[in-house]
Design an enzyme around this catalytic site. Structure first.
Site, PDB file in Angstrom:
ATOM      1  N   HIS A 264      12.893   1.665  -1.552  1.00 47.17           N
ATOM      2  CA  HIS A 264      13.010   1.710  -3.020  1.00 47.17           C
ATOM      3  C   HIS A 264      13.206   3.145  -3.510  1.00 47.17           C
ATOM      4  O   HIS A 264      12.512   3.623  -4.410  1.00 47.17           O
ATOM      5  CB  HIS A 264      11.767   1.084  -3.675  1.00 47.17           C
ATOM      6  CG  HIS A 264      11.558  -0.356  -3.318  1.00 47.17           C
ATOM      7  ND1 HIS A 264      12.420  -1.354  -3.725  1.00 47.17           N
ATOM      8  CD2 HIS A 264      10.598  -0.975  -2.576  1.00 47.17           C
ATOM      9  CE1 HIS A 264      11.997  -2.515  -3.259  1.00 47.17           C
ATOM     10  NE2 HIS A 264      10.901  -2.313  -2.556  1.00 47.17           N
TER      11      HIS A 264
ATOM     12  N   GLN B 158      16.367 -14.681  -6.634  1.00 43.96           N
ATOM     13  CA  GLN B 158      15.320 -15.290  -5.813  1.00 43.96           C
ATOM     14  C   GLN B 158      13.949 -15.198  -6.476  1.00 43.96           C
ATOM     15  O   GLN B 158      13.209 -16.177  -6.530  1.00 43.96           O
ATOM     16  CB  GLN B 158      15.282 -14.612  -4.436  1.00 43.96           C
ATOM     17  CG  GLN B 158      16.443 -14.963  -3.526  1.00 43.96           C
ATOM     18  CD  GLN B 158      16.380 -16.402  -3.045  1.00 43.96           C
ATOM     19  OE1 GLN B 158      15.323 -17.042  -3.084  1.00 43.96           O
ATOM     20  NE2 GLN B 158      17.506 -16.926  -2.601  1.00 43.96           N
ATOM     21  N   ALA B 159      13.598 -14.020  -6.976  1.00 40.25           N
ATOM     22  CA  ALA B 159      12.280 -13.853  -7.590  1.00 40.25           C
ATOM     23  C   ALA B 159      12.150 -14.707  -8.843  1.00 40.25           C
ATOM     24  O   ALA B 159      11.151 -15.409  -9.037  1.00 40.25           O
ATOM     25  CB  ALA B 159      12.029 -12.377  -7.918  1.00 40.25           C
TER      26      ALA B 159
ATOM     27  N   ILE C  36       9.026  -3.417 -10.950  1.00 40.30           N
ATOM     28  CA  ILE C  36       8.404  -2.114 -11.208  1.00 40.30           C
ATOM     29  C   ILE C  36       8.622  -1.141 -10.059  1.00 40.30           C
ATOM     30  O   ILE C  36       8.674   0.077 -10.259  1.00 40.30           O
ATOM     31  CB  ILE C  36       6.891  -2.275 -11.515  1.00 40.30           C
ATOM     32  CG1 ILE C  36       6.280  -0.968 -12.039  1.00 40.30           C
ATOM     33  CG2 ILE C  36       6.131  -2.798 -10.305  1.00 40.30           C
ATOM     34  CD1 ILE C  36       6.865  -0.474 -13.332  1.00 40.30           C
ATOM     35  N   ASP C  37       8.767  -1.641  -8.818  1.00 36.96           N
ATOM     36  CA  ASP C  37       8.980  -0.714  -7.703  1.00 36.96           C
ATOM     37  C   ASP C  37      10.359  -0.065  -7.746  1.00 36.96           C
ATOM     38  O   ASP C  37      10.630   0.889  -7.015  1.00 36.96           O
ATOM     39  CB  ASP C  37       8.733  -1.395  -6.348  1.00 36.96           C
ATOM     40  CG  ASP C  37       9.498  -2.683  -6.174  1.00 36.96           C
ATOM     41  OD1 ASP C  37      10.350  -2.998  -7.025  1.00 36.96           O
ATOM     42  OD2 ASP C  37       9.249  -3.394  -5.183  1.00 36.96           O
TER      43      ASP C  37
ATOM     44  N   ALA D 252       3.174  -2.696  -7.826  1.00 35.62           N
ATOM     45  CA  ALA D 252       4.435  -2.532  -7.088  1.00 35.62           C
ATOM     46  C   ALA D 252       4.458  -3.272  -5.756  1.00 35.62           C
ATOM     47  O   ALA D 252       5.533  -3.504  -5.200  1.00 35.62           O
ATOM     48  CB  ALA D 252       4.709  -1.049  -6.856  1.00 35.62           C
TER      49      ALA D 252
END
Length: 373
Positions: free
Chosen positions: A95, A177-178, A268-269, A299
């Site tokens: 990330h 996907q999330a 957030i990450d 995260a």
């Protein structure tokens, strides 16, 4: 190849880079695997399990980094930068678009940084991100429901409602996907669910997938504003592979939400999609309140369910780890183009455009970087 599996040191990160079965598979191929003592305890894998699988257990953190390839879960923290060295293969979630110091440390030390999250198949799917996106998506609806409870700072809403009482409203920004997995759990909890996405084709797929039980809306600033201010729970699930997440929900939108409503920022990450998620939280202290709204900005969400997460991640990453260990990164990249897209830093170069753009650094293509060897 000599491979190291360090113990994760990020707050409440209980996952581990390889399960004992993954270690066994690599040892069977003739590789040496060093596992840091107690690295697997958070996922309920004992040192004995790793030893039985053929690993060498080492007590010193420095020893597990003194290898050719390190396999981790989360990005290294500053206290681990001292172990970086030229040519080290670092295979983990990085990330980098939200990690300028880490990016510079990898570049300065000429590390071969391969990020799980940017390995990409021809159909544009992200095979090493998908399992954790599924976990984080499902968790987001669960934790959102939890923090809507009064004693957790929420307004005291049951998402499923009861006869005579309206269901809670959940808006999910991002239909990947999330977001899809968040919708599955939110629907299971009985909520009134809306998904916003920029892709009309994806919205049609989601409408079919959920048999019309979710509201599907085109994602644009006005639609986002209307959805956010009417929602009890908003989940941010937008991803641009390897790049900083776009800021889609403004502070003014958050101010229009009801006191005690909740936002969960899965992205957030990568910087987050909410203007007000201006700090990353931890599992020890997962939320803060701003403008009356509960903000959840952890995260490493899958770290809370490490057994499931480690096994799911290992299932996805192991074939790529075996390829890297058996062929070396050069031949592995030639054999598997998807893996080459995971290369973010290479011996002093930034080889992912999104990362380079995030910090104004020079971008070098993977092909050009490899030619310079």
């Amino acid at each position: 190849m000599k491979i190291g599996i360090p113990k994760e040191i990020k707050n409440n990160e209980n996952r581990v880079g390889l399960s004992p079965s993954g270690v066994h598979a690599l040892v069977e191929q003739g590789h040496t695997v060093l596992v840091e003592k107690d690295a697997g305890l958070g996922s309920f894998f004992e040192d004995k399990d790793y030893k039985d699988a053929g690993a060498d257990i080492v007590s010193e953190q420095s020893s597990v980094w003194d290898v050719e390839m390190v396999i981790k879960v989360k990005e290294p923290l500053e206290e681990e930068y001292k172990y970086f060295k030229e040519g080290l293969i670092l295979f983990t979630y990085l990330h980098l678009a939200n990690e300028e110091k880490l990016t510079q440390a990898l570049v300065d030390n000429k590390v071969v940084g391969i990020a799980y999250e940017t390995v990409q198949l021809p159909d544009r799917s992200l095979p090493l991100l998908t399992p954790m996106s599924e976990v984080a998506g499902r968790m987001s609806a669960q934790v959102g429901s939890q923090f809507l409870q009064k004693f957790n700072g929420g307004m005291g809403i049951l998402l499923g409602g009861v006869p005579g009482v309206p269901k809670g409203k959940v808006s999910i920004i991002g239909g990947g996907q999330a977001g899809t997995n968040a919708a599955k759990i939110a629907l299971g909890l009985g909520a009134n669910v809306t998904i916003l996405d920029v892709n009309p084709k994806r919205l049609a797929e989601l409408d079919d997938l959920f048999d019309g039980r979710v509201n599907t809306i085109m994602s644009n600033p006005l639609n986002i504003e209307n959805a956010v201010k009417e929602s009890d729970l908003v989940i941010g699930a937008v991803l641009i592979p390897g790049a900083k997440a776009p800021s889609l929900v403004t502070e003014d939108m958050i101010k229009q939400m009801k006191d005690g409503s909740v936002i969960v920022d899965i992205a957030i990450d990568q910087g987050g999609i909410f203007e007000t998620t201006d700090k990353i939280t931890t599992h020890d202290d997962p939320t803060y309140v701003k403008h009356g709204v509960v903000h959840y900005a952890v995260a490493n969400m899958p770290g809370a369910v490490p057994r499931t997460s480690t096994i799911a991640l290992n299932n996805a990453t192991l074939p790529y780890a075996q390829l890297l260990a058996s062929k070396g990164y050069r031949e592995a990249f030639k054999a598997n183009h998807a893996l080459s897209l995971g290369l973010n830093t290479y011996k002093g170069h930034v080889t992912h455009k999104g990362v380079a753009e995030a910090f104004g650094l020079e971008y070098t293509s993977v092909e050009d970087a490899l030619k310079e060897d």
